[in-house]
Motif scaffolding. Structure first.
Motif, short mmCIF file in Angstrom:
data_model
loop_
_atom_site.label_atom_id
_atom_site.label_comp_id
_atom_site.label_asym_id
_atom_site.label_seq_id
_atom_site.Cartn_x
_atom_site.Cartn_y
_atom_site.Cartn_z
N LEU A 65 25.36 29.08 38.40
CA LEU A 65 24.40 28.29 37.65
C LEU A 65 22.97 28.58 38.09
CD1 LEU A 65 23.99 25.96 35.58
CD2 LEU A 65 24.20 24.37 37.52
N GLY A 66 22.12 28.83 37.11
CA GLY A 66 20.69 29.04 37.34
C GLY A 66 19.90 27.93 36.67
N PRO A 67 18.64 28.18 36.37
CA PRO A 67 17.81 27.16 35.73
C PRO A 67 18.41 26.72 34.39
CG PRO A 67 16.43 28.91 36.59
CD PRO A 67 17.85 29.37 36.72
N PHE A 68 18.38 25.40 34.15
CA PHE A 68 18.91 24.86 32.91
C PHE A 68 18.23 23.56 32.57
CE2 PHE A 68 21.44 22.61 36.04
CZ PHE A 68 21.68 21.36 35.48
N GLN A 69 18.45 23.12 31.32
CA GLN A 69 17.99 21.83 30.82
C GLN A 69 19.19 21.17 30.15
OE1 GLN A 69 14.47 20.59 30.42
NE2 GLN A 69 14.14 22.05 32.07
N GLY A 70 19.47 19.93 30.50
CA GLY A 70 20.59 19.21 29.90
C GLY A 70 21.43 18.53 30.96
N PRO A 71 22.60 18.04 30.55
CA PRO A 71 23.49 17.37 31.50
C PRO A 71 23.95 18.31 32.62
CG PRO A 71 24.27 17.08 29.23
CD PRO A 71 23.16 18.07 29.20
N VAL A 72 24.43 17.73 33.72
CA VAL A 72 24.93 18.55 34.82
C VAL A 72 25.98 19.52 34.28
CG1 VAL A 72 24.41 16.87 36.61
CG2 VAL A 72 26.66 16.85 35.52
N ALA A 73 26.13 20.65 34.98
CA ALA A 73 26.95 21.73 34.43
C ALA A 73 27.91 22.29 35.47
CB ALA A 73 26.03 22.84 33.94
N CYS A 74 28.83 23.11 34.98
CA CYS A 74 29.71 23.86 35.86
C CYS A 74 28.84 24.76 36.74
CB CYS A 74 30.66 24.73 35.05
SG CYS A 74 31.69 23.79 33.90
N THR A 75 29.18 24.87 38.01
CA THR A 75 28.37 25.63 38.95
C THR A 75 28.74 27.10 39.00
OG1 THR A 75 28.15 23.63 40.27
CG2 THR A 75 27.55 25.68 41.33
N ARG A 76 30.03 27.40 38.94
CA ARG A 76 30.50 28.79 39.04
C ARG A 76 31.54 29.07 37.97
NH1 ARG A 76 29.03 31.25 43.90
NH2 ARG A 76 27.94 29.82 45.26
N ILE A 77 31.44 30.26 37.39
CA ILE A 77 32.37 30.68 36.34
C ILE A 77 32.82 32.11 36.66
CG2 ILE A 77 32.66 31.18 33.89
CD1 ILE A 77 30.41 29.09 33.37
N ARG A 78 34.10 32.32 36.64
CA ARG A 78 34.68 33.64 36.91
C ARG A 78 34.54 34.56 35.69
NH1 ARG A 78 36.00 35.02 41.55
NH2 ARG A 78 37.40 33.98 42.95
#
Length: 157
Positions: A65-78
């Motif tokens: 996860l890098g810079p974003f706008q919005g609700p909290v997000a998944c941190t890592r994706i394979r």
């Protein structure tokens, strides 16, 4: 560099055509990647009001996860997992009209109904993806693809 964003009404294409020169102004003279990613996400979120706009950056065998706008997000994706991981693995833009119908979709937010993910390719390698989610079904199309690809091409990596 401009810190004011002029929000435009009108067609989707008119909004992009107004926004792109403003994003160029935000990026002009700024060499910090994270600052530039953050300003792009903020500009897109402000102009279009989408549910979630953000970048995932390739780090090893994961998107982080890098810079974003919005609700909290998944941190890592394979790689190869979900829409973002698939866009990375295939090195192509994916438009998903209904995320519930995408095999292996990762539901970071139950509010997300449709999604567009664009890979940032440098030197024949994907270095990041731009992920955008909407609360509406079938929200993204070829107009979004065209202009969002133009926007991410502005980034120096």
């Amino acid at each position: 560099m401009s810190e004011d964003l002029h929000i435009t009404k009108g067609s989707k294409e008119e909004q992009y055509k107004s926004l792109i020169p403003q994003i160029k102004g935000l990026l002009e003279g700024e060499t910090d990647l994270i600052a530039n990613l953050a300003n792009i996400t903020a500009a897109l979120k402000e102009q279009f009001g989408w549910l979630w706009v953000g970048f995932y950056i390739v780090k090893g065998d994961e998107l982080v996860l890098g810079p974003f706008q919005g609700p909290v997000a998944c941190t890592r994706i394979r790689k190869g997992r979900g829409v973002c991981g698939t866009s990375w693995a295939e090195a192509k833009t994916l438009i998903v009209p209904d995320v519930e119908e995408f095999p292996g979709h990762i539901a970071c937010s139950s509010l997300s109904k449709s999604e567009i993910v664009l890979p940032l390719i440098r030197g024949h390698q994907v270095v990041a993806v731009l992920d955008i989610d909407s609360e509406l079904l079938n929200h993204y199309d070829q107009t979004d693809k065209k202009y969002l690809e133009e926007i991410i091409a502005l980034l120096t990596w």
